[in-house]
Design a protein around this motif. Structure first.
Motif, short mmCIF file in Angstrom:
data_model
loop_
_atom_site.label_atom_id
_atom_site.label_comp_id
_atom_site.label_asym_id
_atom_site.label_seq_id
_atom_site.Cartn_x
_atom_site.Cartn_y
_atom_site.Cartn_z
N PHE A 152 -1.68 14.98 -0.39
CA PHE A 152 -2.24 13.77 -0.99
C PHE A 152 -2.60 12.79 0.12
O PHE A 152 -1.86 12.67 1.11
CB PHE A 152 -1.24 13.11 -1.95
N VAL A 153 -3.71 12.08 -0.06
CA VAL A 153 -4.07 11.02 0.88
C VAL A 153 -4.84 9.94 0.13
O VAL A 153 -5.49 10.20 -0.89
CB VAL A 153 -4.92 11.59 2.05
N ALA A 154 -4.72 8.71 0.62
CA ALA A 154 -5.49 7.58 0.10
C ALA A 154 -6.05 6.81 1.28
O ALA A 154 -5.38 6.67 2.32
CB ALA A 154 -4.61 6.68 -0.76
N HIS A 155 -7.27 6.32 1.14
CA HIS A 155 -7.90 5.58 2.24
C HIS A 155 -8.92 4.61 1.68
O HIS A 155 -9.38 4.74 0.54
CB HIS A 155 -8.56 6.53 3.24
N GLY A 156 -9.32 3.64 2.49
CA GLY A 156 -10.31 2.67 2.08
C GLY A 156 -11.72 3.25 2.07
O GLY A 156 -12.02 4.21 2.78
N MET A 157 -12.59 2.65 1.24
CA MET A 157 -13.98 3.07 1.14
C MET A 157 -14.87 1.84 1.14
O MET A 157 -14.46 0.76 0.72
CB MET A 157 -14.22 3.84 -0.16
N GLY A 160 0.79 -1.22 0.00
CA GLY A 160 0.00 0.00 0.00
C GLY A 160 0.83 1.28 0.00
O GLY A 160 0.45 2.28 -0.61
N GLN A 161 1.98 1.27 0.68
CA GLN A 161 2.82 2.46 0.76
C GLN A 161 3.28 2.93 -0.61
O GLN A 161 3.59 4.11 -0.81
CB GLN A 161 4.03 2.18 1.65
N ALA A 162 3.30 2.02 -1.60
CA ALA A 162 3.76 2.38 -2.94
C ALA A 162 2.90 3.48 -3.55
O ALA A 162 3.38 4.29 -4.35
CB ALA A 162 3.75 1.15 -3.85
N ILE A 163 1.63 3.54 -3.16
CA ILE A 163 0.73 4.59 -3.66
C ILE A 163 1.24 5.95 -3.21
O ILE A 163 1.35 6.91 -4.01
CB ILE A 163 -0.70 4.37 -3.16
N ARG A 182 -6.32 0.71 5.73
CA ARG A 182 -5.82 1.93 6.37
C ARG A 182 -4.39 2.14 5.88
O ARG A 182 -3.52 1.33 6.17
CB ARG A 182 -5.81 1.79 7.88
N LEU A 183 -4.15 3.22 5.17
CA LEU A 183 -2.89 3.38 4.46
C LEU A 183 -1.99 4.47 5.00
O LEU A 183 -0.86 4.64 4.52
CB LEU A 183 -3.17 3.64 2.97
N THR A 184 -2.46 5.25 5.97
CA THR A 184 -1.61 6.30 6.52
C THR A 184 -2.06 6.66 7.93
O THR A 184 -3.25 6.58 8.24
CB THR A 184 -1.65 7.57 5.63
N SER A 185 -1.11 7.05 8.75
CA SER A 185 -1.43 7.54 10.09
C SER A 185 -1.29 9.05 10.18
O SER A 185 -1.43 9.63 11.25
CB SER A 185 -0.50 6.89 11.12
N THR A 186 -1.03 9.71 9.04
CA THR A 186 -0.83 11.17 9.03
C THR A 186 -1.87 11.88 8.19
O THR A 186 -1.70 13.05 7.85
CB THR A 186 0.58 11.51 8.51
N ASP A 209 -2.23 -0.97 7.08
CA ASP A 209 -2.10 -1.60 5.76
C ASP A 209 -0.99 -1.03 4.90
O ASP A 209 -0.70 -1.59 3.85
CB ASP A 209 -3.43 -1.51 5.01
N GLY A 210 -0.39 0.09 5.32
CA GLY A 210 0.66 0.69 4.51
C GLY A 210 1.77 -0.27 4.14
O GLY A 210 2.17 -0.36 2.97
N PRO A 211 2.29 -1.06 5.10
CA PRO A 211 3.37 -1.99 4.76
C PRO A 211 2.89 -3.34 4.24
O PRO A 211 3.69 -4.23 4.01
CB PRO A 211 4.09 -2.16 6.11
N ARG A 212 1.60 -3.50 4.07
CA ARG A 212 1.03 -4.78 3.64
C ARG A 212 0.55 -4.71 2.19
O ARG A 212 0.32 -3.64 1.65
CB ARG A 212 -0.12 -5.19 4.55
N ALA A 213 0.38 -5.88 1.60
CA ALA A 213 -0.02 -5.95 0.20
C ALA A 213 -1.50 -5.64 0.02
O ALA A 213 -2.34 -6.06 0.83
CB ALA A 213 0.28 -7.34 -0.36
#
Length: 389
Positions: free
Chosen positions: A304-309, A282-285, A318-322, A331-335
């Protein structure tokens, strides 16, 4: 009837979390586990008398037949018309404490002795929690994470609803842009958008609206003037699933500066899509979006931000804590997995031209990704001669 979710996967998630049972009390998770059931009488509110509506579903790990649903005294009408897969139903409650008492009695009956029960702490009234916490036969743990993991990968029917919701929101925005013009107020524009979404079978949830140089996104009596930008960022609900997109309009032809500003935002958005695929971390985004954002002349005022819907805004992955909504970056470090749905959004707070943003909904596929409602992404030009509604 068979459950609409993968109950074996749910059992696995519960075993990992050390849960014997789940006591589900949020309307969105009850809806998910029941296959779409949401009691119409309390669709928009919960309060009734001196308490609140508390739909409660008890799920016991490894014992599908032990599932019990506890609802409101009027809910049987809807369940008669549209049956759910759960056969053990109790529609006798009015108060939250009554629902939780019945749920607790069921847990004691099917799990005699000590039981570890997962709860949704954010969706459990104090009066209900206190009753559970006082019972020595149950140990309470978090169940919200397990339920979020269960919902992370969407089924085909869920993806269809999210795509239809996204299409309807963009179509509603285009119609709204087309019927407003000089002098239209932010309140009037939002009201039109509400009506357009409703006309398309959606439940309007919100619209963040900004106009001109202001970064204020609340509806107001501010009126649209020639040359000014308008940003509509709206969430609409279709069958419980939320579409969330943002599009831009300008009153009159956009000048060269506006063209360049939206092109900067668009470049980040398209770059963020590039790595999205099944199996990609996920962090690749964020890494790819950050590379392009770093080259923007307006990087200091852009984010920029990305999140689940899905059933709620900002769910797994969940792709960011900031980001603007605080939660752990699980989920940032996960596939990423095929069937996950993401909202990707780039915002520029330009000091003179105002709030410039694009937000898109993208689903992960086996061979890459696909965007929903993927149109009207440039400047939607409103004729200066347009009649004010």
């Amino acid at each position: 009837m068979n459950p609409p979710f993968d109950h074996r996967y749910l059992d696995e998630l519960m075993e990992r979390a050390g849960l014997d049972a789940l006591m589900v009390t949020s309307k969105h998770n009850v809806q998910y586990l029941l296959g779409g059931h949401r009691f119409f009488f309390f669709d928009y509110m919960d309060a009734i008398g001196v308490s609140r509506y508390l739909p409660t579903l008890v799920y016991v790990r490894g014992e599908l037949d032990a599932t019990r649903y506890i609802g409101n005294a009027m809910e049987s009408w809807q369940l008669d018309n549209d049956p759910v897969w759960v056969s053990d139903l109790d529609t006798s409650t009015w108060r939250a404490q009554d629902a939780i008492e019945l749920a607790l009695a069921h847990v004691r009956r099917v799990l005699p002795g000590q039981a570890v029960v997962g709860i949704e702490g954010s969706f459990l009234p104090v009066e209900a929690y206190q009753r559970l916490a006082a019972d020595p036969s149950v140990t309470l743990r978090d169940g919200q994470f397990v339920l979020e993991r269960l919902r992370a990968v969407k089924r085909v029917d869920e993806l269809k609803l999210l795509e239809e919701a996204s299409d309807a929101i963009v179509d509603s925005m285009r119609t709204t842009f087309g019927v407003h013009g000089p002098g239209s107020t932010k309140r009037e524009i939002v009201q039109t958008l509400r009506q357009e979404q409703t006309r398309r079978g959606m439940t309007f949830e919100y619209c963040l609206v900004s106009m001109g140089a202001s970064h204020n996104r609340a509806p107001s009596n501010a009126s649209w003037a020639p040359g000014e930008v308008l940003c509509l960022d709206s969430g609409g609900n279709l069958g419980g699933y939320i579409g969330d997109l943002a599009r831009m309009a300008v009153l009159g032809e956009p000048d060269a500066e506006l063209e360049d500003l939206l092109a900067e935002v668009e470049a980040v958005q398209l770059a963020a899509r590039e790595p999205i695929a099944d199996g990609v971390v996920g962090q690749a985004i964020f890494d790819r979006a950050g590379e392009v954002l770093a080259t923007s002349p307006h990087r200091a005022v852009s984010t920029f931000v990305a999140h689940g819907m899905g059933l709620i805004s900002h769910e797994a992955p969940r792709l960011t804590s900031t980001g603007p909504v605080p939660y752990p970056n699980y989920d940032g470090p996960r596939a990423l997995a095929a069937g996950m749905v993401l909202s990707i959004e780039t915002t520029m707070l330009h000091p003179r031209r105002g709030f410039i943003k694009l937000e898109d909904t993208v689903t992960v596929t086996a061979d890459g990704h696909r965007a929903f409602g993927d149109r009207a992404r440039g400047w939607n030009v409103v004729d200066l001669a347009a009649a004010r509604v």
